[in-house]
Design an enzyme around this catalytic site. Structure first.
Site, PDB file in Angstrom:
ATOM      1  N   HIS A   1       3.988  19.297   4.795  1.00  0.00           N
ATOM      2  CA  HIS A   1       3.480  19.109   6.094  1.00  0.00           C
ATOM      3  C   HIS A   1       4.099  18.585   7.673  1.00  0.00           C
ATOM      4  O   HIS A   1       4.030  18.409   8.243  1.00  0.00           O
ATOM      5  CB  HIS A   1       4.629  17.230   5.581  1.00  0.00           C
ATOM      6  CG  HIS A   1       3.945  16.266   4.334  1.00  0.00           C
ATOM      7  ND1 HIS A   1       2.792  16.632   4.166  1.00  0.00           N
ATOM      8  CD2 HIS A   1       4.012  15.550   3.038  1.00  0.00           C
ATOM      9  CE1 HIS A   1       1.888  15.463   3.021  1.00  0.00           C
ATOM     10  NE2 HIS A   1       3.411  15.107   2.597  1.00  0.00           N
TER      11      HIS A   1
ATOM     12  N   ASP B   1      -1.703  19.037  -4.204  1.00  0.00           N
ATOM     13  CA  ASP B   1      -0.956  17.179  -3.561  1.00  0.00           C
ATOM     14  C   ASP B   1      -1.377  16.255  -3.570  1.00  0.00           C
ATOM     15  O   ASP B   1      -2.455  15.933  -2.591  1.00  0.00           O
ATOM     16  CB  ASP B   1      -0.013  18.128  -2.092  1.00  0.00           C
ATOM     17  CG  ASP B   1       1.322  17.332  -2.733  1.00  0.00           C
ATOM     18  OD1 ASP B   1       2.503  17.478  -3.182  1.00  0.00           O
ATOM     19  OD2 ASP B   1       1.289  15.815  -1.726  1.00  0.00           O
TER      20      ASP B   1
ATOM     21  N   ASP C   1       2.305  14.609  -7.721  1.00  0.00           N
ATOM     22  CA  ASP C   1       2.388  13.375  -7.251  1.00  0.00           C
ATOM     23  C   ASP C   1       1.405  12.806  -7.271  1.00  0.00           C
ATOM     24  O   ASP C   1       0.819  11.219  -6.950  1.00  0.00           O
ATOM     25  CB  ASP C   1       3.405  13.403  -6.501  1.00  0.00           C
ATOM     26  CG  ASP C   1       2.252  14.064  -4.620  1.00  0.00           C
ATOM     27  OD1 ASP C   1       1.759  15.745  -5.459  1.00  0.00           O
ATOM     28  OD2 ASP C   1       3.268  14.130  -3.722  1.00  0.00           O
TER      29      ASP C   1
END
Length: 308
Positions: free
Chosen positions: A122, A159, A243
């Site tokens: 990110h 992800d 996740d």
């Protein structure tokens, strides 16, 4: 050849406030799960500033250094914090990814997994966010291209959150193909299919909440794997976030541990076909501790099989 495991105790010294999902226990659980596996264990070095400056401006690197607290916490954005050990942890995380590229491209390891934190996908050019400070996977790609002289590198990010940082850092790099599957709608809100980059090298694969492993497998077979074959990368870098697991508290893609094993195995088969099996994987998200440990172990076990 063996799979290299790159990590460092400094990554355990990046402490976040109580209740924060990106916590020390994540890496502790992963290292415990990987302990019995036959891995070539390598100490992650500190990245050099020159390595970071391939993608981050000096003003940003200086800013991150200046925000490092002597005690307590410094809040960098809404959910990104620094403790006294965070700066070295961030340098180790980037350094692990860079060293992993060196090991794989020189033939010292068949492939590599970086068990590190903080994560990186990110982090944008001059913006820390989403628990991330430096763009570990993107920096590894640029290191492979600029230092090792590769012509084509692919990044595969599974992800559950879109890798907005990797996309922003590599969107004008025609030598890098970036593939990201992610739940949508979901934070950070980027990653639409029409975000294809300056050279059509961004492949975004939004997935529906609750779609499960079946939707993911179909999407990769139809959209991701053909683009990898067409691009013919000389190295594949994986942003390995776990996740998307059905037990994870931050999202709802509902993948099982077996889905991460399947996806890793298929990427390894493609790497064997396209680039002599050369893969570097680096940890991103995953916040249910047991699901994270089990999924990471399944991921690394597939890397080990592929490296043999």
């Amino acid at each position: 050849m063996k799979t290299a495991l790159l990590t460092h105790a400094d990554c355990l010294a990046h402490v976040t406030p109580t209740g924060h999902p990106e916590r020390v226990a994540r890496l502790e659980h992963i290292l415990h799960a990987l302990e019995p596996l036959a891995l070539e264990r390598v100490t992650a070095p500190l990245a050099a500033d020159d390595d970071l400056l391939r993608l981050h401006p000096v003003s940003y690197v200086d800013q991150i250094r200046s925000r490092s607290p002597a005690e307590g916490y410094a809040q960098i954005d809404g959910d990104t914090f620094m403790s006294p050990g965070s700066l070295e942890a961030a340098y180790r995380a980037a350094g692990a990814a860079l060293r992993a590229v060196d090991l794989v491209l020189t033939g010292e390891a068949g492939n590599a997994f970086c068990a590190i934190r903080p994560p990186g996908h990110h982090a944008e050019r001059d913006l820390a966010m989403g628990f991330c400070f430096f763009g570990n996977a993107a920096l590894a790609a640029k290191h492979a291209l600029d230092h090792h002289g590769l012509s084509r590198v692919a990044v595969v990010d599974f992800d559950v959150h879109h890798g907005n940082g990797t996309q922003e850092l590599l969107r004008d790099e025609r030598r890098a193909l970036v593939i990201s599957s992610h739940q949508m709608p979901l934070w950070p809100g980027s990653g639409r299919r029409d975000e294809t980059g300056f050279f059509d090298t961004l492949v975004n694969i939004p997935l529906n909440a609750g779609g499960g492993g079946a939707e993911m497998r179909d999407a990769y077979e139809q959209l991701a794997f053909p683009r990898l074959r067409d691009f013919k990368p000389e190295l594949i870098i994986i942003s390995a976030g776990f996740d998307a697991h059905q037990d994870d508290p931050l999202a709802g893609l509902n993948w099982a541990t077996a889905d991460f094993a399947w996806l890793t195995r298929e990427i390894c088969l493609l790497a064997a076909e396209l680039c002599e099996g050369r893969i570097v994987s680096t940890l991103e998200g995953g916040y249910d501790l047991n699901a994270l440990a089990a999924s990471t172990k399944a991921h690394v076990e597939e890397l080990i099989k592929a490296a043999q």
